[in-house]
Design an enzyme around this catalytic site. Structure first.
Site, mmCIF file in Angstrom:
data_model
loop_
_atom_site.group_PDB
_atom_site.id
_atom_site.type_symbol
_atom_site.label_atom_id
_atom_site.label_comp_id
_atom_site.label_asym_id
_atom_site.label_seq_id
_atom_site.Cartn_x
_atom_site.Cartn_y
_atom_site.Cartn_z
ATOM 1 N N ASP A 290 8.573 34.490 37.476
ATOM 2 C CA ASP A 290 9.758 35.295 37.687
ATOM 3 C C ASP A 290 9.401 36.372 38.686
ATOM 4 O OD1 ASP A 290 12.130 36.467 37.755
ATOM 5 O OD2 ASP A 290 12.277 36.962 35.632
HETATM 6 C C1 NOJ Z 1 14.529 38.031 38.286
HETATM 7 C C2 NOJ Z 1 15.203 37.482 37.072
HETATM 8 O O1 NOJ Z 1 14.510 37.923 35.915
HETATM 9 C C3 NOJ Z 1 15.273 35.968 37.048
HETATM 10 O O2 NOJ Z 1 16.038 35.566 35.939
HETATM 11 C C4 NOJ Z 1 15.846 35.461 38.325
HETATM 12 O O3 NOJ Z 1 15.948 34.059 38.274
HETATM 13 C C5 NOJ Z 1 14.953 35.909 39.478
HETATM 14 N N1 NOJ Z 1 14.892 37.361 39.513
HETATM 15 C C6 NOJ Z 1 15.445 35.391 40.815
HETATM 16 O O4 NOJ Z 1 16.578 36.034 41.198
#
Ligand code: NOJ
Length: 751
Positions: A290
């Site tokens: 993430d």
């Molecule tokens: C952070 C978020 O926690 C996640 O859910 C998301 O897919 C990514 N950013 C990409 O945007």
């Protein structure tokens, strides 16, 4: 481009052989293509291999630091395997062209995006969808959002999010299915199948990505990105099953979470990524981090710098670095220094190339890039119809008391003067909710416009009255006079779209800004009052419950919010949603969920030293599973096929449900069990099944559930997963707090 041409030939030559030794795989990634991968990898430099493990944002929709502004330069150097937040055919095609035509090997890119509840046509937030308890509907939502997103150049969604969440302070509760492990696991399967379909080469599908592995929803105090700390028993029993369900359903990718689990950040946890995901569960797709969660292991305090972080992550089993840039920066050096085995990198490259093969990108890297298809698909009737249908199914009627001798809802077409008050009444953008991707507010019809259409003979006066922040009460007077002049008041209140979702934790869960004060003033006019609450989480609406006769919880319902709410308010649709998250009376009750343990001192009114609060009851405001209809349902007694069940066998539990009201309606019949004595304590109730039925007035239906021994299994004292002999209760009912019950005994005759 050369590998694309080469692939076409090789695929043709190797296909029969590839098929003959094909084993069924547990993931959505198809068998075959290994000869191709071998020869491609033989050509790749270490730098190009590491490039495949690197994902950058294009700079749209950034939710964190952008470490590399010059991603295009990196791309043409073969140092990028995928991009996210790059969509629309016009935009993505050029980037794909650069990868295929300007890099040495011409390996096509993955294009990811957070298609969470729609791409441009926005469906209800996932928590709202869950309240439909309609798995087919949720699968269809995923299928259609994949279709729309895939027409716009995308081939990968960062969804489903299946984090169990029991703390509504956590803003991301909006993105998941709620508090229950069984239900969220079923939703996980439905969504993976919806996004990926049966064949990933079908250009109407996307790779799905189950997230956030693991236990991200258990952030302490509901503060986003905060520490997670739980026993292995709770991790395995409550938090892990939904991810496992997604993997068994064939999900192609997994996203690691930001949080730590037992002291180790997920992106550095070989226990999560290797022991559980690969070895126990047999996952064969790839794992992406993430965002910058590899880099974040430095402030977590488990590594001294980003170089160590990169080594920890790849050795732990992370395959792709989202946006952190540290794989690109350090992996080659780490291999040279002997700190990262080349085999770790090769493994990850293989998995990512395999995903690209499975999508058909080597055959045609532009298969997702057809402008005509994009034009035909985005906002098509099929999508807009589903947005309406899913929005209607997702609302929960929390309360509907009689006013002047009959329930206040549905509204009568003869209501002449209506005051429509609140910041969500003539609003578009906030109805789309959190993470609304490329959702286009110009396609949203407001509640005001929708009510005027639904009740053309009514005189509907709109007053905003209040905003979502601060304490500006200057609009109150106008709202009060509109209420005074009306026969009935509808208040559209709640949260704006930024007040839930990522980095949107709240410590107070009342109506934000001056809305509560406005509600009390409007209520004081004495006019019949309906509240429509739009929000991304359960709000603590205890005052509202005590004072307002009718409450419709509409969540954030997406593009078709307005018409859907109007249909429910005027009775063109009979609401059937049920809560998949417990509503607390106040923040002090959190965490509160239906499947709690009994404690050694369960609450007894007459005894002081029992488990309770001095200032609030133990019971929630609304329990898990609660939701009303415009009709009523009565439940007969629970009958079991037998009262004794031998280990390995099954029994059935049945109940007769009757529509005892005067209009057709749907009911979610819920099955719970309780294991009365275990080697470790067991929850007071656990959901084990549900059926959504539709009944005409006066019609009855016998609803039957089969309970297998496996449904009774849990992590016993020695952490083996099995059922234990003993006494059980079966509950069937209309909510977790309103059930009929029966008893049976599980025996083990083999002992
Ligand atoms: C952070 C978020 O926690 C996640 O859910 C998301 O897919 C990514 N950013 C990409 O945007």
């Amino acid at each position: 481009m050369r590998y694309i041409l080469f692939f076409a030939g090789l695929f043709f030559i190797c296909l029969p052989g590839c098929q003959s030794d094909a084993q069924p795989r547990k993931t959505g990634i198809a068998q075959g293509g290994n000869d191709f991968i071998d020869s491609l990898m033989a050509e790749m430099t270490l730098e190009e291999k590491i490039g495949q493990l690197t994902l950058y944002t294009s700079g749209w929709d950034v939710t964190g630091p952008t470490l590399n502004d010059d991603y295009k330069q990196e791309l043409v150097s073969g140092r990028v395997g995928g991009l996210f937040n790059a969509h629309t055919v016009g935009y993505a095609r050029d980037l794909q062209r650069m990868a295929v035509e300007e890099t040495r090997l011409g390996i096509p890119l993955l294009f990811g995006y957070d298609v969470i509840h729609g791409y441009k046509t926005i469906f209800p937030i996932p928590l709202a969808q869950a309240c439909s308890w309609d798995l087919d509907m949720m699968r269809e939502s995923a299928r259609l959002s994949a279709k729309e997103a895939a027409s716009a150049g995308l081939n990968w969604t960062f969804n489903p999010m299946v984090d169990i969440a029991r703390d509504p302070r956590w803003g991301r509760i909006a993105e998941g299915g709620g508090e229950d492990t069984y239900l969220v696991s079923r939703i996980a399967e439905a969504k993976v199948k919806g996004y990926q379909g049966d064949d990933l080469t079908d250009p109407f599908t996307l790779l799905a990505c189950v997230k956030h592995f693991a236990a991200y929803g258990a952030a302490q105090a509901g503060r986003d990105y905060h520490t997670v700390d739980m026993s292995e028993r709770v991790l395995r029993e409550t938090y892990l099953p939904p991810y496992k369900a997604a993997i068994d359903a064939g999900v192609a990718t997994v996203m690691s979470s930001f949080n730590e689990v037992d002291g180790v950040p997920a992106s550095g946890s070989s226990y999560l990524m290797k022991d559980i995901l690969r070895e126990e569960w047999g996952f064969q797709g790839f794992v992406v981090t993430d965002y910058t969660s590899i880099n974040e292991m430095v402030p977590h305090g488990v590594v001294k710098d980003e170089k160590e972080a990169a080594a920890l992550a790849i050795n732990a089993g992370i395959d792709m670095d989202m946006q952190g840039g540290v794989f690109n920066q350090y992996l080659a050096q780490l291999v040279e220094e002997g700190k990262v085995p080349l085999a770790e990198i090769d493994n990850s490259v293989r998995l990512i190339l395999q995903a690209k093969i499975d999508l058909g990108l080597f055959e045609d890297p532009y298969r997702y890039m057809d402008e005509n298809r994009e034009k035909e698909t985005v906002f098509s009737t099929e999508l807009m119809d589903h947005a309406l249908e899913s929005a209607k199914k997702s609302m929960v009627l929390l309360k509907n008391e009689e006013v002047n001798g009959s329930p206040l809802l549905p509204l009568s077409q003869s209501t002449r003067k209506i005051a429509l008050i609140g910041p969500l009444a003539d609003n578009k953008i906030d109805l789309l909710g959190t993470w609304h991707a490329s959702g286009d507010e110009s396609k949203v019809k407001t509640l005001l416009a929708s009510l005027r259409e639904a009740a053309p003979n009514a005189d509907i006066q709109y007053v905003k009255g209040a905003g979502f922040e601060g304490d500006d009460q200057s609009g109150f007077e106008e709202a009060i006079s509109a209420a005074n002049a009306a026969d009935l008041v509808i208040m559209a209140i709640g949260e704006n779209y930024r007040q839930s979702g990522e980095a949107a934790s709240r410590s107070q869960l009342g109506l934000p800004g001056p809305q509560q004060a406005l509600l009390e003033k409007v209520h004081a006019t004495g006019k019949p009052l309906v509240t429509v609450v739009m929000a991304g989480r359960p709000l603590t609406i205890t005052w509202m419950h005590d004072n307002v006769p009718a409450i419709l919880y509409a969540w954030h319902l997406g593009t078709q919010s307005g018409p859907a709410i109007a249909d429910v308010l005027f009775g063109n649709y009979n609401p059937a949603g049920k809560l998949t998250i417990t509503f607390p009376r106040n923040v002090g009750q959190i965490p509160i969920y239906y499947s709690m343990k009994n404690t050694g001192r369960p609450f007894l009114e007459e005894q002081k030293y029992t488990s309770k609060y001095l200032d609030v009851p133990n019971q929630p405001l609304y329990p898990f599973g609660h939701g009303l209809s415009y009709t009523t349902f009565s439940y007969g007694d629970v009958s079991l096929s037998q009262n004794s069940l031998d280990m390995g066998g099954s029994l059935t539990a049945s109940v007769q449900v009757t529509n005892s009201g005067d209009r057709e309606g749907e009911e979610v019949v819920q099955l719970y069990i309780r294991d009365l004595v275990g080697s470790v304590t067991r929850p007071v109730k656990e959901l084990k099944g549900f059926q959504k039925i539709s009944l005409q007035p006066g019609q009855s239906q016998t609803v039957t559930f089969t309970i297998h021994t496996d449904d009774l299994a849990f992590y016993t004292r020695d952490m083996s997963h099995k059922a234990e002999p003993g006494d059980f209760k079966v509950f069937i009912g209309t909510s977790s707090a309103d059930t009929k019950e029966a008893d049976f005994t599980l025996t083990d005759n083999s002992q």
